[in-house]
Design a protein around this motif. Sequence first.
Motif, PDB file in Angstrom:
ATOM      1  N   GLU A 240      33.363  28.473  32.930  1.00 52.32           N
ATOM      2  CA  GLU A 240      32.295  29.450  32.797  1.00 52.32           C
ATOM      3  C   GLU A 240      32.911  30.756  32.281  1.00 52.32           C
ATOM      4  N   HIS A 241      32.217  31.880  32.444  1.00 53.77           N
ATOM      5  CA  HIS A 241      32.642  33.078  31.732  1.00 53.77           C
ATOM      6  C   HIS A 241      33.981  33.617  32.205  1.00 53.77           C
ATOM      7  N   THR A 242      34.334  33.423  33.463  1.00 53.55           N
ATOM      8  CA  THR A 242      35.634  33.918  33.934  1.00 53.55           C
ATOM      9  C   THR A 242      36.704  32.840  33.895  1.00 53.55           C
ATOM     10  N   LEU A 243      36.345  31.651  33.420  1.00 54.14           N
ATOM     11  CA  LEU A 243      37.309  30.559  33.214  1.00 54.14           C
ATOM     12  C   LEU A 243      38.192  30.329  34.440  1.00 54.14           C
ATOM     13  N   GLY A 244      37.572  30.326  35.607  1.00 51.81           N
ATOM     14  CA  GLY A 244      38.295  30.016  36.827  1.00 51.81           C
ATOM     15  C   GLY A 244      38.667  31.205  37.674  1.00 51.81           C
ATOM     16  N   GLY A 245      38.475  32.434  37.137  1.00 52.52           N
ATOM     17  CA  GLY A 245      38.822  33.633  37.898  1.00 52.52           C
ATOM     18  C   GLY A 245      39.907  34.459  37.244  1.00 52.52           C
ATOM     19  N   LEU A 246      39.764  34.749  35.962  1.00 53.75           N
ATOM     20  CA  LEU A 246      40.793  35.492  35.231  1.00 53.75           C
ATOM     21  C   LEU A 246      41.059  36.876  35.815  1.00 53.75           C
ATOM     22  N   ALA A 247      40.007  37.530  36.290  1.00 51.65           N
ATOM     23  CA  ALA A 247      40.150  38.914  36.734  1.00 51.65           C
ATOM     24  C   ALA A 247      40.754  39.041  38.116  1.00 51.65           C
ATOM     25  N   GLY A 248      40.752  37.951  38.882  1.00 54.70           N
ATOM     26  CA  GLY A 248      41.325  38.000  40.215  1.00 54.70           C
ATOM     27  C   GLY A 248      40.714  36.945  41.110  1.00 54.70           C
ATOM     28  N   GLU A 249      41.364  36.686  42.213  1.00 52.73           N
ATOM     29  CA  GLU A 249      40.882  35.673  43.147  1.00 52.73           C
ATOM     30  C   GLU A 249      39.732  36.222  43.988  1.00 52.73           C
ATOM     31  N   MET A 250      38.742  35.382  44.227  1.00 54.64           N
ATOM     32  CA  MET A 250      37.639  35.690  45.132  1.00 54.64           C
ATOM     33  C   MET A 250      36.885  36.953  44.722  1.00 54.64           C
ATOM     34  N   VAL A 251      36.663  37.133  43.419  1.00 54.33           N
ATOM     35  CA  VAL A 251      35.880  38.282  42.974  1.00 54.33           C
ATOM     36  C   VAL A 251      34.448  37.831  42.705  1.00 54.33           C
ATOM     37  N   ALA A 252      33.518  38.773  42.755  1.00 52.29           N
ATOM     38  CA  ALA A 252      32.098  38.441  42.673  1.00 52.29           C
ATOM     39  C   ALA A 252      31.730  37.778  41.357  1.00 52.29           C
ATOM     40  N   GLU A 253      32.408  38.153  40.274  1.00 51.21           N
ATOM     41  CA  GLU A 253      32.061  37.613  38.965  1.00 51.21           C
ATOM     42  C   GLU A 253      32.493  36.160  38.779  1.00 51.21           C
ATOM     43  N   THR A 254      33.338  35.657  39.663  1.00 57.10           N
ATOM     44  CA  THR A 254      33.871  34.306  39.498  1.00 57.10           C
ATOM     45  C   THR A 254      32.951  33.291  40.146  1.00 57.10           C
ATOM     46  N   SER A 255      32.353  32.437  39.317  1.00 53.81           N
ATOM     47  CA  SER A 255      31.469  31.393  39.831  1.00 53.81           C
ATOM     48  C   SER A 255      32.073  30.008  39.673  1.00 53.81           C
ATOM     49  N   ASP A 256      33.252  29.918  39.075  1.00 52.91           N
ATOM     50  CA  ASP A 256      33.890  28.614  38.837  1.00 52.91           C
ATOM     51  C   ASP A 256      35.365  28.667  39.230  1.00 52.91           C
ATOM     52  N   GLU A 257      35.648  29.194  40.406  1.00 51.94           N
ATOM     53  CA  GLU A 257      37.029  29.482  40.783  1.00 51.94           C
ATOM     54  C   GLU A 257      37.925  28.255  40.681  1.00 51.94           C
ATOM     55  N   ASP A 258      39.019  28.418  39.942  1.00 47.98           N
ATOM     56  CA  ASP A 258      39.959  27.321  39.712  1.00 47.98           C
ATOM     57  C   ASP A 258      41.282  27.935  39.237  1.00 47.98           C
ATOM     58  N   PRO A 259      42.239  28.150  40.145  1.00 45.24           N
ATOM     59  CA  PRO A 259      43.520  28.746  39.745  1.00 45.24           C
ATOM     60  C   PRO A 259      44.235  27.958  38.654  1.00 45.24           C
ATOM     61  N   GLY A 260      44.081  26.640  38.649  1.00 45.89           N
ATOM     62  CA  GLY A 260      44.712  25.838  37.620  1.00 45.89           C
ATOM     63  C   GLY A 260      44.155  26.136  36.241  1.00 45.89           C
ATOM     64  N   ARG A 261      42.858  26.413  36.180  1.00 42.42           N
ATOM     65  CA  ARG A 261      42.231  26.748  34.902  1.00 42.42           C
ATOM     66  C   ARG A 261      42.734  28.099  34.403  1.00 42.42           C
ATOM     67  N   VAL A 262      42.892  29.051  35.318  1.00 45.45           N
ATOM     68  CA  VAL A 262      43.425  30.360  34.940  1.00 45.45           C
ATOM     69  C   VAL A 262      44.851  30.216  34.397  1.00 45.45           C
ATOM     70  N   ALA A 263      45.652  29.405  35.054  1.00 45.21           N
ATOM     71  CA  ALA A 263      47.028  29.178  34.595  1.00 45.21           C
ATOM     72  C   ALA A 263      47.038  28.537  33.212  1.00 45.21           C
ATOM     73  N   LEU A 264      46.094  27.616  32.973  1.00 47.85           N
ATOM     74  CA  LEU A 264      45.989  26.992  31.656  1.00 47.85           C
ATOM     75  C   LEU A 264      45.719  28.040  30.583  1.00 47.85           C
ATOM     76  N   VAL A 265      44.761  28.936  30.836  1.00 46.41           N
ATOM     77  CA  VAL A 265      44.443  29.978  29.867  1.00 46.41           C
ATOM     78  C   VAL A 265      45.656  30.869  29.627  1.00 46.41           C
ATOM     79  N   ALA A 266      46.308  31.300  30.702  1.00 46.63           N
ATOM     80  CA  ALA A 266      47.473  32.177  30.570  1.00 46.63           C
ATOM     81  C   ALA A 266      48.586  31.501  29.776  1.00 46.63           C
ATOM     82  N   ASP A 267      48.872  30.251  30.108  1.00 47.55           N
ATOM     83  CA  ASP A 267      49.974  29.546  29.445  1.00 47.55           C
ATOM     84  C   ASP A 267      49.663  29.246  27.987  1.00 47.55           C
TER      85      ASP A 267
END
Length: 303
Positions: A240-267
């Motif tokens: 979704e728009h934050t791709l797993g929580g790019l801006a931070g963990e457990m933030v209001a904008e994150t509706s699809d929390e997935d640390p692995g997805r964030v790591a994928l985007v970063a890498d």
Amino acid sequence: MPAYHLDQPISTVKPITVAAPGRDLDLQVKVTAPLSGRDLPVIVFSHGNAWSMDGYGPLVDRWAAAGFVVVQPTHLDSRRHGIGWEDPRFATIWRVRIADLHAVLDGLDDILRRAGEVATRADRGRVAVVGHSWGAQTAGALLGARVLDADGTPGEDYAHAAVAAGALITVTGTGETLTPFAAEHLPFMRPDYSTMTAPTLVVAGGKDQSQLSTRGPDWFTDAYRLAPAPKSLLTIAEGEHTLGGLAGEMVAETSDEDPGRVALVADAIAAYLRDALGLDASGWAAFETTAAGRDEGWDVTGK
């Protein structure tokens, strides 16, 4: 998949005030960098609406551990400044955002010097811009994209000569399908990507349904489709728009929390930029050729 070590210590210096004449409020930045290494490439990162230099830790820390110096400005739309839709200043914030990135790039030597000894280890000849959401459109302007006026005429060219490549995460699509609210309050969301010639990775989520456009998730792939080569597209099917929580963990904008997805985007962005900046092509080549990505819900295409 990354060929670099992600466990090296990093450091952060903030706030650093940057000269920005004509700005109502001080322009402040944060610098995050690895504690070791030389000839480190630089990422200037533009945050999404309402965030600040203190957001996006999951991305920025991983990039720093991968060997990048990351500079994060706080734009005027940050919630800490309290400038909402109804504020008369809001209409021009998109231009101030772009000016912020220019000020950072023009003052990069001083910023790095004030950040400490990293100034002696950064490679000012290898600079990229990255942004998320509104920040992606901001970064896109420095890569050569323009904004169309109501008559469809391209506006000013804000490209910056120091920028060699970039990455745009969930970036605004074209303006033909803006909702009435977006058309009234966000007229700058009419990008023209035909002039965005710098090498760029576009990152999009397959479940990113914007409330500002009547189109579906493919709206966020326009920058890839419409910009001239060389461009690449990373699509994450369940994102979704934050791709797993790019801006931070457990933030209001994150509706699809997935640390692995964030790591994928970063890498993926780190690998792409290392290739585009002429440092190492092997990491991005692995992203382009692996079959595992499709099995895991992501895919890479290029032109």
